[in-house]
Write an enzyme that holds these catalytic residues in place. Sequence first.
Site, PDB file in Angstrom:
ATOM      1  CB  CYS A 119      -0.926  -0.002   1.215  1.00  0.00           C
ATOM      2  SG  CYS A 119      -2.335   1.128   1.062  1.00  0.00           S
ATOM      3  CB  CYS A 121      -1.722   4.732   3.558  1.00  0.00           C
ATOM      4  SG  CYS A 121      -1.508   3.155   4.406  1.00  0.00           S
ATOM      5  CB  CYS A 129      -4.605   3.484  -0.012  1.00  0.00           C
ATOM      6  SG  CYS A 129      -4.882   3.357   1.769  1.00  0.00           S
ATOM      7  CE  LYS A 194      -7.663  -1.300   4.884  1.00  0.00           C
ATOM      8  NZ  LYS A 194      -6.321  -0.881   4.427  1.00  0.00           N
ATOM      9  NE  ARG A 204      -6.991   5.547   9.517  1.00  0.00           N
ATOM     10  CZ  ARG A 204      -8.300   5.468   9.721  1.00  0.00           C
ATOM     11  NH1 ARG A 204      -8.834   6.103  10.754  1.00  0.00           N
ATOM     12  NH2 ARG A 204      -9.072   4.797   8.895  1.00  0.00           N
ATOM     13  CE  LYS A 247      -7.004  -3.523   8.482  1.00  0.00           C
ATOM     14  NZ  LYS A 247      -5.843  -2.860   7.879  1.00  0.00           N
ATOM     15  CB  SER A 273      -4.893  -1.215  15.758  1.00  0.00           C
ATOM     16  OG  SER A 273      -5.753  -0.345  15.032  1.00  0.00           O
TER      17      SER A 273
END
Length: 321
Positions: A119, A121, A129, A194, A204, A247, A273
């Site tokens: 990715c 990002c 992304c 996702k 993040r 996800k 997370s």
Amino acid sequence: MEFPKVRMRRLRKNRIRPLMQETKLSKEDLIMPIFVDENISSRQEIPSMPGYFRIPLHSISDEIGKAMELGVRAFIFFGIPASKDEIGSSAYDDDGVIQKALRNARQDFDDAVLITDVCLCEYTTHGHCGIVQNEEVLNDPTLPVLGKVAVSHARAGADIVAPSGMMDGMIKAIRSALDESGFENTAIMSYSAKYASSFYGPFREAAESGYAFGDRKSYQMDFHNSNEALREVELDLREGADIVMVKPALSYLDIIRRVKEEFKVPVAAYNVSGEYSMVKAAGRMGWLDEMSIAYEILTSIKRAGADLIITYHAKEIAEVL
């Protein structure tokens, strides 16, 4: 037959109970995320993810070695580079942070399964992304860049590349790039379903991948939708995905089940997370038994149909198992 001849409790006695378990979580199911930070010289705890750390390049082998001693043998890498630009060029630099980490890990652990997040990002100044123009994330110009990233990862030693950007056509572009470069045996684990989720918040911070404007709803899925996930998975499989992913995991167990039943292919789920941090926070407050809850959550993800689980609890659960 019915009660009293049928007594379901007979098979719940302590000695018998383990024999009756329909779902068994194992160390082989676990994939451990590693945040590799090119800018630090020692491990740094992530404030919003208690007990989880960014790892400097020189400590990668030590981190993997400790996990493998516990029985974890699969790892997915996320990079925090020394420099970023508008197009994320360091993501495909052969001397980039992930490429260096892969070479170090492959040299020391031939039997580890090395997976990479593909990715942009973490590598772009805008934090999105894909390639951006006038604050719009452009799909088609991003595809060849993702192909270059995947090839650079395969060249550095990745066993599996995992594109996470939710760009249409990304699997076809990456499969073609890998095959044309002689990496036809490098597998693709696609972040097929996702969702645009609030559960990603701590990540993040961990990966320094916050976005400078807008949000990611133009390319990540609407969490109200279920049928759309099946369309996404079907398209990725047609384009050459070897493993598909859902996800987040915990609030999307129904999606995991639908994907597994519909396609009967290897399914991964990302215990993200926010899910990790909620358990950690409640455990530290003494409100919940942290490891019991984590084990129950991961077992539910496996029971829903996941073959592989990416989780920040990997080392802790490996010790329990």
